[in-house]
Design a protein around this motif. Structure first.
Motif, PDB file in Angstrom:
ATOM      1  N   VAL A 291       2.589  -3.982  -4.045  1.00 30.48           N
ATOM      2  CA  VAL A 291       3.158  -3.324  -2.861  1.00 30.48           C
ATOM      3  C   VAL A 291       3.737  -4.364  -1.905  1.00 30.48           C
ATOM      4  O   VAL A 291       4.632  -4.053  -1.100  1.00 30.48           O
ATOM      5  CB  VAL A 291       2.132  -2.426  -2.134  1.00 30.48           C
ATOM      6  CG1 VAL A 291       1.609  -1.338  -3.052  1.00 30.48           C
ATOM      7  CG2 VAL A 291       0.997  -3.224  -1.517  1.00 30.48           C
ATOM      8  N   PHE A 292       3.236  -5.608  -1.977  1.00 32.32           N
ATOM      9  CA  PHE A 292       3.829  -6.700  -1.205  1.00 32.32           C
ATOM     10  C   PHE A 292       5.263  -6.937  -1.679  1.00 32.32           C
ATOM     11  O   PHE A 292       6.188  -7.102  -0.870  1.00 32.32           O
ATOM     12  CB  PHE A 292       2.975  -7.948  -1.375  1.00 32.32           C
ATOM     13  CG  PHE A 292       3.465  -9.160  -0.619  1.00 32.32           C
ATOM     14  CD1 PHE A 292       4.306  -9.053   0.479  1.00 32.32           C
ATOM     15  CD2 PHE A 292       3.058 -10.431  -0.998  1.00 32.32           C
ATOM     16  CE1 PHE A 292       4.747 -10.169   1.174  1.00 32.32           C
ATOM     17  CE2 PHE A 292       3.481 -11.556  -0.316  1.00 32.32           C
ATOM     18  CZ  PHE A 292       4.335 -11.431   0.770  1.00 32.32           C
ATOM     19  N   PHE A 293       5.459  -6.934  -2.990  1.00 32.06           N
ATOM     20  CA  PHE A 293       6.788  -7.095  -3.569  1.00 32.06           C
ATOM     21  C   PHE A 293       7.683  -5.920  -3.163  1.00 32.06           C
ATOM     22  O   PHE A 293       8.856  -6.097  -2.834  1.00 32.06           O
ATOM     23  CB  PHE A 293       6.644  -7.177  -5.087  1.00 32.06           C
ATOM     24  CG  PHE A 293       7.713  -7.987  -5.770  1.00 32.06           C
ATOM     25  CD1 PHE A 293       8.689  -8.673  -5.056  1.00 32.06           C
ATOM     26  CD2 PHE A 293       7.738  -8.074  -7.156  1.00 32.06           C
ATOM     27  CE1 PHE A 293       9.663  -9.419  -5.695  1.00 32.06           C
ATOM     28  CE2 PHE A 293       8.706  -8.818  -7.807  1.00 32.06           C
ATOM     29  CZ  PHE A 293       9.669  -9.483  -7.086  1.00 32.06           C
TER      30      PHE A 293
ATOM     31  N   LYS B 248      -5.599 -14.811  -0.377  1.00 32.18           N
ATOM     32  CA  LYS B 248      -5.407 -15.287   0.990  1.00 32.18           C
ATOM     33  C   LYS B 248      -3.939 -15.579   1.274  1.00 32.18           C
ATOM     34  O   LYS B 248      -3.442 -15.303   2.369  1.00 32.18           O
ATOM     35  CB  LYS B 248      -6.259 -16.538   1.229  1.00 32.18           C
ATOM     36  CG  LYS B 248      -7.751 -16.254   1.253  1.00 32.18           C
ATOM     37  CD  LYS B 248      -8.555 -17.531   1.469  1.00 32.18           C
ATOM     38  CE  LYS B 248     -10.057 -17.247   1.490  1.00 32.18           C
ATOM     39  NZ  LYS B 248     -10.860 -18.477   1.647  1.00 32.18           N
ATOM     40  N   ILE B 249      -3.242 -16.126   0.287  1.00 34.20           N
ATOM     41  CA  ILE B 249      -1.824 -16.422   0.470  1.00 34.20           C
ATOM     42  C   ILE B 249      -1.033 -15.128   0.658  1.00 34.20           C
ATOM     43  O   ILE B 249      -0.143 -15.044   1.520  1.00 34.20           O
ATOM     44  CB  ILE B 249      -1.285 -17.227  -0.724  1.00 34.20           C
ATOM     45  CG1 ILE B 249      -1.834 -18.659  -0.674  1.00 34.20           C
ATOM     46  CG2 ILE B 249       0.246 -17.246  -0.727  1.00 34.20           C
ATOM     47  CD1 ILE B 249      -1.437 -19.519  -1.853  1.00 34.20           C
ATOM     48  N   ILE B 250      -1.342 -14.096  -0.134  1.00 31.60           N
ATOM     49  CA  ILE B 250      -0.659 -12.812   0.023  1.00 31.60           C
ATOM     50  C   ILE B 250      -0.868 -12.262   1.424  1.00 31.60           C
ATOM     51  O   ILE B 250       0.078 -11.800   2.082  1.00 31.60           O
ATOM     52  CB  ILE B 250      -1.164 -11.793  -1.019  1.00 31.60           C
ATOM     53  CG1 ILE B 250      -0.710 -12.186  -2.421  1.00 31.60           C
ATOM     54  CG2 ILE B 250      -0.650 -10.387  -0.688  1.00 31.60           C
ATOM     55  CD1 ILE B 250      -1.247 -11.284  -3.516  1.00 31.60           C
ATOM     56  N   LEU B 251      -2.100 -12.324   1.909  1.00 29.98           N
ATOM     57  CA  LEU B 251      -2.402 -11.769   3.229  1.00 29.98           C
ATOM     58  C   LEU B 251      -1.660 -12.525   4.335  1.00 29.98           C
ATOM     59  O   LEU B 251      -1.087 -11.916   5.240  1.00 29.98           O
ATOM     60  CB  LEU B 251      -3.914 -11.808   3.482  1.00 29.98           C
ATOM     61  CG  LEU B 251      -4.742 -10.831   2.638  1.00 29.98           C
ATOM     62  CD1 LEU B 251      -6.238 -11.108   2.810  1.00 29.98           C
ATOM     63  CD2 LEU B 251      -4.435  -9.392   3.024  1.00 29.98           C
ATOM     64  N   VAL B 252      -1.654 -13.854   4.256  1.00 31.41           N
ATOM     65  CA  VAL B 252      -0.948 -14.651   5.266  1.00 31.41           C
ATOM     66  C   VAL B 252       0.546 -14.382   5.207  1.00 31.41           C
ATOM     67  O   VAL B 252       1.208 -14.205   6.240  1.00 31.41           O
ATOM     68  CB  VAL B 252      -1.243 -16.157   5.074  1.00 31.41           C
ATOM     69  CG1 VAL B 252      -0.355 -16.996   5.993  1.00 31.41           C
ATOM     70  CG2 VAL B 252      -2.711 -16.461   5.365  1.00 31.41           C
TER      71      VAL B 252
ATOM     72  N   LEU C 124      -4.637  -2.486   2.642  1.00 29.82           N
ATOM     73  CA  LEU C 124      -4.826  -2.121   1.236  1.00 29.82           C
ATOM     74  C   LEU C 124      -5.093  -3.359   0.384  1.00 29.82           C
ATOM     75  O   LEU C 124      -6.016  -3.383  -0.445  1.00 29.82           O
ATOM     76  CB  LEU C 124      -3.576  -1.393   0.746  1.00 29.82           C
ATOM     77  CG  LEU C 124      -3.681  -0.568  -0.538  1.00 29.82           C
ATOM     78  CD1 LEU C 124      -4.670   0.564  -0.370  1.00 29.82           C
ATOM     79  CD2 LEU C 124      -2.303  -0.027  -0.909  1.00 29.82           C
ATOM     80  N   ILE C 125      -4.297  -4.391   0.590  1.00 28.61           N
ATOM     81  CA  ILE C 125      -4.460  -5.631  -0.174  1.00 28.61           C
ATOM     82  C   ILE C 125      -5.786  -6.302   0.164  1.00 28.61           C
ATOM     83  O   ILE C 125      -6.478  -6.828  -0.718  1.00 28.61           O
ATOM     84  CB  ILE C 125      -3.274  -6.574   0.104  1.00 28.61           C
ATOM     85  CG1 ILE C 125      -2.002  -5.999  -0.516  1.00 28.61           C
ATOM     86  CG2 ILE C 125      -3.542  -7.971  -0.435  1.00 28.61           C
ATOM     87  CD1 ILE C 125      -0.728  -6.686  -0.069  1.00 28.61           C
ATOM     88  N   TYR C 126      -6.172  -6.290   1.429  1.00 27.13           N
ATOM     89  CA  TYR C 126      -7.417  -6.926   1.860  1.00 27.13           C
ATOM     90  C   TYR C 126      -8.622  -6.344   1.126  1.00 27.13           C
ATOM     91  O   TYR C 126      -9.522  -7.081   0.705  1.00 27.13           O
ATOM     92  CB  TYR C 126      -7.579  -6.762   3.364  1.00 27.13           C
ATOM     93  CG  TYR C 126      -8.847  -7.375   3.915  1.00 27.13           C
ATOM     94  CD1 TYR C 126      -8.902  -8.727   4.249  1.00 27.13           C
ATOM     95  CD2 TYR C 126      -9.989  -6.598   4.091  1.00 27.13           C
ATOM     96  CE1 TYR C 126     -10.062  -9.294   4.744  1.00 27.13           C
ATOM     97  CE2 TYR C 126     -11.162  -7.152   4.582  1.00 27.13           C
ATOM     98  CZ  TYR C 126     -11.184  -8.499   4.915  1.00 27.13           C
ATOM     99  OH  TYR C 126     -12.357  -9.055   5.398  1.00 27.13           O
ATOM    100  N   PHE C 127      -8.634  -5.042   0.955  1.00 25.07           N
ATOM    101  CA  PHE C 127      -9.803  -4.392   0.366  1.00 25.07           C
ATOM    102  C   PHE C 127      -9.745  -4.295  -1.155  1.00 25.07           C
ATOM    103  O   PHE C 127     -10.784  -4.122  -1.810  1.00 25.07           O
ATOM    104  CB  PHE C 127      -9.977  -2.987   0.953  1.00 25.07           C
ATOM    105  CG  PHE C 127     -10.467  -2.985   2.365  1.00 25.07           C
ATOM    106  CD1 PHE C 127     -11.774  -3.350   2.664  1.00 25.07           C
ATOM    107  CD2 PHE C 127      -9.616  -2.631   3.408  1.00 25.07           C
ATOM    108  CE1 PHE C 127     -12.224  -3.356   3.978  1.00 25.07           C
ATOM    109  CE2 PHE C 127     -10.062  -2.629   4.716  1.00 25.07           C
ATOM    110  CZ  PHE C 127     -11.367  -2.995   5.005  1.00 25.07           C
TER     111      PHE C 127
END
Length: 210
Positions: free
Chosen positions: A30-32, A89-93, A193-196
């Motif tokens: 979903v980041f993409f 962590k990289i995705i979240l940042v 969503l990504i965090y969890f």
């Protein structure tokens, strides 16, 4: 007893696809999706930007190109960082940078602030494809990598489609600034969503490598 240093990480990869593996990689994708929305939305907001800032198409092109300039500069460092640090962590940042850039763009009052906001979004946009590939290579057996990569890219292109007509509808109904704020709110939802949901790798892989 065999030391972890002597284990072959490849031997710890899953032997088959699992629901958890799909959940992790699809959630990361979903980041993409979100980045393709940011990349493609300029077709929807171009006329509004020209009216708001009293600028020509050339200046709009300058603002838009700031995103891709950041991609060019940060794509290589992104690969280095993924080899050293937690993918999650990289995705979240990176997602936080994208959302911050989108919010800043929504309140920008001149082309320089808007260009910086797009550059900031582009920094975050340097990471999603590499992050998704990293996760797929850890959660799936090698024979599934082509399939999973194809699914991830499909999700991304769905984001590109969402950045066209749906974004145009939002701009027509709410104005380009509020449309971008709605876009940023969607990004905040994706961050949660990504965090969890997203994990770096299966436990067996983590034990062998780390």
């Amino acid at each position: 007893m065999q030391d972890n240093e002597n284990l072959n990480p490849a031997s710890t990869l899953p032997s088959r696809s699992t629901l958890k593996a799909w959940g992790v990689c699809l959630t990361a994708s979903v980041f993409f999706f979100y980045e393709f929305v940011q990349m493609m939305m300029f077709n929807a907001i171009n006329p509004s930007l020209m009216r708001a800032f009293h600028i020509t198409a050339m200046h709009v092109g300058m603002i838009s190109s700031s995103y891709f300039l950041a991609n060019i500069i940060f794509m290589f460092p992104a690969g280095i960082m993924l080899d050293r640090f937690s993918t999650r962590k990289i995705i979240l940042v990176a997602m936080v940078l994208c959302v911050a850039g989108t919010l800043l763009f929504s309140v920008s009052g001149d082309i320089y602030t808007a260009s910086f906001a797009r550059f900031l979004t582009g920094v975050g946009g340097s990471f999603p494809f590499l992050c998704c590939l990293r996760l797929c290579s850890r959660w799936f057996p090698a024979r599934r990598w082509a399939l999973v990569t194809g699914v991830v890219v499909t999700v991304a292109f769905a984001g590109g489609a969402a950045g066209q007509t749906p974004m145009t509808v939002l701009v027509q109904h709410f104005g380009w600034r509020d449309a971008l704020r709605i876009d940023a709110f969607l990004g905040v939802f994706f961050i949660g969503l990504i965090y969890f949901k997203v994990e770096d790798c299966p436990k067996a892989f983590r034990a062998a490598v780390f």
